[in-house]
Write a protein that holds these residues in place. Sequence first.
Motif, PDB file in Angstrom:
ATOM      1  N   LEU B  44       0.824  -1.209   0.000  1.00 35.02           N
ATOM      2  CA  LEU B  44       0.000   0.000   0.000  1.00 35.02           C
ATOM      3  C   LEU B  44       0.860   1.262   0.000  1.00 35.02           C
ATOM      4  N   SER B  45       2.142   1.115   0.285  1.00 33.02           N
ATOM      5  CA  SER B  45       3.026   2.290   0.243  1.00 33.02           C
ATOM      6  C   SER B  45       3.059   2.874  -1.175  1.00 33.02           C
ATOM      7  N   LYS B  46       2.845   2.005  -2.175  1.00 34.54           N
ATOM      8  CA  LYS B  46       2.824   2.471  -3.566  1.00 34.54           C
ATOM      9  C   LYS B  46       1.594   3.362  -3.785  1.00 34.54           C
ATOM     10  N   LEU B  47       0.469   2.911  -3.246  1.00 32.37           N
ATOM     11  CA  LEU B  47      -0.761   3.718  -3.337  1.00 32.37           C
ATOM     12  C   LEU B  47      -0.591   5.038  -2.581  1.00 32.37           C
ATOM     13  N   GLN B  48       0.084   4.972  -1.442  1.00 28.77           N
ATOM     14  CA  GLN B  48       0.281   6.173  -0.631  1.00 28.77           C
ATOM     15  C   GLN B  48       1.082   7.223  -1.406  1.00 28.77           C
ATOM     16  N   GLY B  49       2.141   6.738  -2.079  1.00 27.04           N
ATOM     17  CA  GLY B  49       2.967   7.646  -2.873  1.00 27.04           C
ATOM     18  C   GLY B  49       2.171   8.277  -4.005  1.00 27.04           C
ATOM     19  N   ALA B  50       1.348   7.439  -4.649  1.00 30.82           N
ATOM     20  CA  ALA B  50       0.548   7.943  -5.772  1.00 30.82           C
ATOM     21  C   ALA B  50      -0.480   8.967  -5.287  1.00 30.82           C
ATOM     22  N   TYR B  51      -1.074   8.703  -4.116  1.00 33.05           N
ATOM     23  CA  TYR B  51      -2.068   9.635  -3.577  1.00 33.05           C
ATOM     24  C   TYR B  51      -1.402  10.975  -3.228  1.00 33.05           C
ATOM     25  N   ALA B  52      -0.255  10.877  -2.554  1.00 32.52           N
ATOM     26  CA  ALA B  52       0.449  12.105  -2.149  1.00 32.52           C
ATOM     27  C   ALA B  52       0.799  12.947  -3.372  1.00 32.52           C
ATOM     28  N   ALA B  53       1.270  12.269  -4.440  1.00 28.54           N
ATOM     29  CA  ALA B  53       1.618  12.992  -5.668  1.00 28.54           C
ATOM     30  C   ALA B  53       0.372  13.647  -6.267  1.00 28.54           C
ATOM     31  N   LYS B  54      -0.745  12.947  -6.204  1.00 28.29           N
ATOM     32  CA  LYS B  54      -1.972  13.469  -6.804  1.00 28.29           C
ATOM     33  C   LYS B  54      -2.475  14.714  -6.087  1.00 28.29           C
ATOM     34  N   VAL B  55      -2.365  14.695  -4.742  1.00 24.48           N
ATOM     35  CA  VAL B  55      -2.868  15.851  -3.980  1.00 24.48           C
ATOM     36  C   VAL B  55      -1.778  16.893  -3.723  1.00 24.48           C
ATOM     37  N   GLY B  56      -0.547  16.596  -4.202  1.00 22.66           N
ATOM     38  CA  GLY B  56       0.540  17.572  -4.100  1.00 22.66           C
ATOM     39  C   GLY B  56       1.067  17.768  -2.697  1.00 22.66           C
ATOM     40  N   LYS B  57       1.121  16.676  -1.930  1.00 24.63           N
ATOM     41  CA  LYS B  57       1.661  16.782  -0.565  1.00 24.63           C
ATOM     42  C   LYS B  57       2.801  15.789  -0.383  1.00 24.63           C
ATOM     43  N   ASP B  58       3.647  16.062   0.619  1.00 24.48           N
ATOM     44  CA  ASP B  58       4.718  15.141   0.965  1.00 24.48           C
ATOM     45  C   ASP B  58       4.089  13.921   1.641  1.00 24.48           C
ATOM     46  N   VAL B  59       4.466  12.729   1.176  1.00 20.98           N
ATOM     47  CA  VAL B  59       3.840  11.512   1.706  1.00 20.98           C
ATOM     48  C   VAL B  59       4.081  11.372   3.224  1.00 20.98           C
ATOM     49  N   GLY B  60       5.196  11.912   3.693  1.00 22.86           N
ATOM     50  CA  GLY B  60       5.509  11.831   5.126  1.00 22.86           C
ATOM     51  C   GLY B  60       4.592  12.666   5.996  1.00 22.86           C
ATOM     52  N   SER B  61       3.887  13.609   5.371  1.00 21.15           N
ATOM     53  CA  SER B  61       3.021  14.491   6.170  1.00 21.15           C
ATOM     54  C   SER B  61       1.583  13.967   6.220  1.00 21.15           C
ATOM     55  N   ILE B  62       1.355  12.803   5.615  1.00 23.24           N
ATOM     56  CA  ILE B  62      -0.007  12.253   5.572  1.00 23.24           C
ATOM     57  C   ILE B  62      -0.066  10.931   6.316  1.00 23.24           C
ATOM     58  N   ARG B  63      -1.130  10.743   7.085  1.00 20.56           N
ATOM     59  CA  ARG B  63      -1.374   9.447   7.735  1.00 20.56           C
ATOM     60  C   ARG B  63      -2.392   8.684   6.913  1.00 20.56           C
ATOM     61  N   PHE B  64      -2.115   7.427   6.677  1.00 21.69           N
ATOM     62  CA  PHE B  64      -3.076   6.565   5.974  1.00 21.69           C
ATOM     63  C   PHE B  64      -3.592   5.534   6.971  1.00 21.69           C
ATOM     64  N   LEU B  65      -4.908   5.417   7.058  1.00 22.84           N
ATOM     65  CA  LEU B  65      -5.498   4.537   8.065  1.00 22.84           C
ATOM     66  C   LEU B  65      -6.534   3.621   7.456  1.00 22.84           C
ATOM     67  N   TYR B  66      -6.478   2.371   7.884  1.00 24.82           N
ATOM     68  CA  TYR B  66      -7.498   1.419   7.453  1.00 24.82           C
ATOM     69  C   TYR B  66      -8.157   0.839   8.694  1.00 24.82           C
ATOM     70  N   ASP B  67      -9.450   0.865   8.711  1.00 25.00           N
ATOM     71  CA  ASP B  67     -10.217   0.346   9.844  1.00 25.00           C
ATOM     72  C   ASP B  67      -9.775   1.004  11.155  1.00 25.00           C
ATOM     73  N   GLY B  68      -9.440   2.293  11.088  1.00 18.99           N
ATOM     74  CA  GLY B  68      -9.087   3.059  12.282  1.00 18.99           C
ATOM     75  C   GLY B  68      -7.657   2.923  12.744  1.00 18.99           C
ATOM     76  N   SER B  69      -6.852   2.102  12.051  1.00 24.16           N
ATOM     77  CA  SER B  69      -5.451   1.910  12.463  1.00 24.16           C
ATOM     78  C   SER B  69      -4.500   2.320  11.352  1.00 24.16           C
ATOM     79  N   ARG B  70      -3.309   2.733  11.746  1.00 22.84           N
ATOM     80  CA  ARG B  70      -2.313   3.219  10.798  1.00 22.84           C
ATOM     81  C   ARG B  70      -1.823   2.087   9.886  1.00 22.84           C
ATOM     82  N   ILE B  71      -1.694   2.397   8.608  1.00 26.11           N
ATOM     83  CA  ILE B  71      -1.168   1.423   7.649  1.00 26.11           C
ATOM     84  C   ILE B  71       0.356   1.498   7.699  1.00 26.11           C
TER      85      ILE B  71
END
Lengths: 262, 99
Positions: B44-71
Amino acid sequence: MEDGDRRMVEEVGVALKKLPWCGGISSFPKHMEITDLWRFLGPRWLSNENEDVLMHLLRYELDSAGCTGVELANESGLFAKKLIQAYHTHKTATDQADTYAYSRGFQWIRKIGHALAMHKCRHLAALANLTENHWIAILVDVDKHTIRYGDSMGSWCNMDAELKAALRWWTQFHTGYDFTITDLPITEQPAGDGYPCGLLSWNALEAYLLGNPDLLVDKRKLMIERFCAFLRVINIHNDQVSISSVILLKVAHLTSVISNHQ
Amino acid sequence: MSEEDQHSTQPEIKDEDANAPINVKVVSSTGDEVFFKIKRSTKLSKLQGAYAAKVGKDVGSIRFLYDGSRISETDTPASLDMEDNDTIDVMVEQVGGCH
């Protein structure tokens, strides 16, 4: 500065000298980094990483005090925002699969609501930051059908209207009761000090859940209280590191005894 | 097809299903949604990178959570038992001091 405060500042200095430059905080979840603790050591706004650290510290304190039946919302800030999303979805969803009751995206909030309804836990405590610049505390008391709201800059009367409506809907949805909203005792943020809401919100939960109003911090000593929180986290880290070191030494000793014997 | 042949093809079908792509919805705290199609074995780190690029943010500044817990970095849809059309929540770093 009082002697006790001076000693605490010295302790912080000693702790900083011993800490590594990087790495995780032992006994805390993997993503919690030692470097994230820098905000505790000066007049800085606390981040959600810092609030997560404090909530894990609270979990330690509750466990040590034998306080059970308390659910602490993980990932500070997420619970309130997700709850508001759920509230809007509940009002607007047309496809049943997207509704709060069925959507997998809301499953973890439903689990918390179900645990409250089944009295598997009596309290839910969460920190929220809806305006991106101010932390507040939320405490749901299922036995008393009460939602307590802790804001270091005002009372529940100033509570965000969406959050208020979402909390009332959610508690009613799961328990069938109408919950009343009231204040959570909290230290008032001094005028001119724009930094402590993150610490004060957490401290309000700590004092209430541990049943000790004396734990509410003195607003004249907010800097010292930041140091105190930092030291409490570092002491848990150091204890764990010491235990790990002792185990490693014992393993090394046993290995050498076995190899000598062979 | 003999019974033996049928048995021998079953594992291949399972493998194909296990790696079949699923649709994942990434939802921001403001309710904005971005959709991805991802194989169940892809980190899912690949998806995280793609999302960060799409929204124009640094991936390190975003938390990704599934079912309430950090991915975590090594998580995949399969390791998290994700299903088609599941949701990942994202939160940007929040800070607070005063109004």
